[in-house]
Motif scaffolding. Structure first.
Motif, PDB file in Angstrom:
ATOM      1  N   CYS A  53      27.055  44.413  11.369  1.00 44.56           N
ATOM      2  CA  CYS A  53      25.731  46.072  11.020  1.00 44.56           C
ATOM      3  C   CYS A  53      26.532  46.965  11.071  1.00 44.56           C
ATOM      4  O   CYS A  53      27.682  46.446  12.007  1.00 44.56           O
ATOM      5  CB  CYS A  53      25.145  45.993  12.786  1.00 44.56           C
ATOM      6  N   PHE A 112      21.715  46.154   8.435  1.00 41.28           N
ATOM      7  CA  PHE A 112      22.486  44.665   8.600  1.00 41.28           C
ATOM      8  C   PHE A 112      22.636  43.694   7.407  1.00 41.28           C
ATOM      9  O   PHE A 112      21.814  43.877   6.878  1.00 41.28           O
ATOM     10  CB  PHE A 112      20.803  43.625   9.513  1.00 41.28           C
ATOM     11  N   GLU A 127      21.688  40.919  16.375  1.00 39.83           N
ATOM     12  CA  GLU A 127      21.043  42.379  15.628  1.00 39.83           C
ATOM     13  C   GLU A 127      21.640  42.743  16.454  1.00 39.83           C
ATOM     14  O   GLU A 127      22.378  43.836  16.367  1.00 39.83           O
ATOM     15  CB  GLU A 127      19.958  41.844  14.943  1.00 39.83           C
ATOM     16  N   VAL A 158      26.500  38.717  12.172  1.00 42.19           N
ATOM     17  CA  VAL A 158      25.425  39.246  11.577  1.00 42.19           C
ATOM     18  C   VAL A 158      26.693  40.635  12.053  1.00 42.19           C
ATOM     19  O   VAL A 158      27.326  41.095  13.155  1.00 42.19           O
ATOM     20  CB  VAL A 158      24.291  39.275  13.361  1.00 42.19           C
TER      21      VAL A 158
END
Length: 206
Positions: free
Chosen positions: A135, A145, A59, A133
């Protein structure tokens, strides 16, 4: 406004920046976003520098890249951070997956290291997963996210010529072929990135 916003969405037909210099990722994301009419421009095309990925998790690294591209271009930016997580290696290489390939991004070197360290571990556990992940960041600091994971096992020796990264040594659950033995459109149906993109289209595109 800044910080994570679970409700903000992209309009269909929007132009976004993919915060990556990886041509394989650009092809993959462009294909997955084509149905939404979203036009993807790459960081390489816009001559954006690659920020240093200093976070300890997927993240954090995805956010670093997306925010840098959004602020530099004034456009919404999509970044991903992904990794190959091997059970016998306590989840490594994980966030360091690209670094295992060295400065030349030599994936043969990276795959050999996985194989050698698995042998050295003495573990018979071949379980592994690809984690990604995504974003999505706007120039004002708002971001969202989305996470995707595909489980399977490590296969040796490498097989297949499609895909990129660790694809030649990964067999997803329910399959006998590696990701690198599948056509991209087939792989996208159940890959970690394909799963994340389906969730992204559902949650982040108006």
């Amino acid at each position: 406004m800044s910080g994570q916003d679970s409700g903000r969405r992209l309009e269909r037909g929007s132009e976004i920046v993919l915060a990556s210099h990886n041509e394989g990722k650009l092809r993959e994301f462009s294909l997955l976003l084509a149905e939404s009419g979203i036009m993807v421009r790459s960081a390489a095309e816009l001559s954006l520098p690659e920020p240093e990925e200093t976070a300890a998790d997927f993240e954090g690294n995805a956010l670093i890249k997306a925010e840098a591209a959004a602020k530099a271009t004034g456009l919404p930016a999509l970044a991903d951070d992904s990794g190959f997580c091997v059970a016998a290696l306590d989840g490594r290489p994980g966030v360091y997956s690209a670094r295992w390939a060295g400065p030349q991004r030599d994936m043969t070197l990276a795959m050999n290291r996985v194989h050698e360290e698995m042998q050295a571990s003495g573990s018979a556990d071949k379980a592994a997963s690809f984690v990604v992940v995504l974003c999505l960041a706007w120039p004002d600091g708002t971001h969202r996210f989305v996470r995707g994971e595909c489980r399977g096992q490590v296969s040796w020796p490498p097989r297949g010529t499609h895909g990129h990264g660790y694809d030649p040594i990964f067999i997803p659950e329910g399959e006998s072929r590696t990701f690198a033995e599948m056509a991209e459109t087939e792989k996208n149906r159940f890959s970690h990135r394909g799963q994340a993109m389906q969730q992204f289209l559902k949650e982040c595109v108006a």
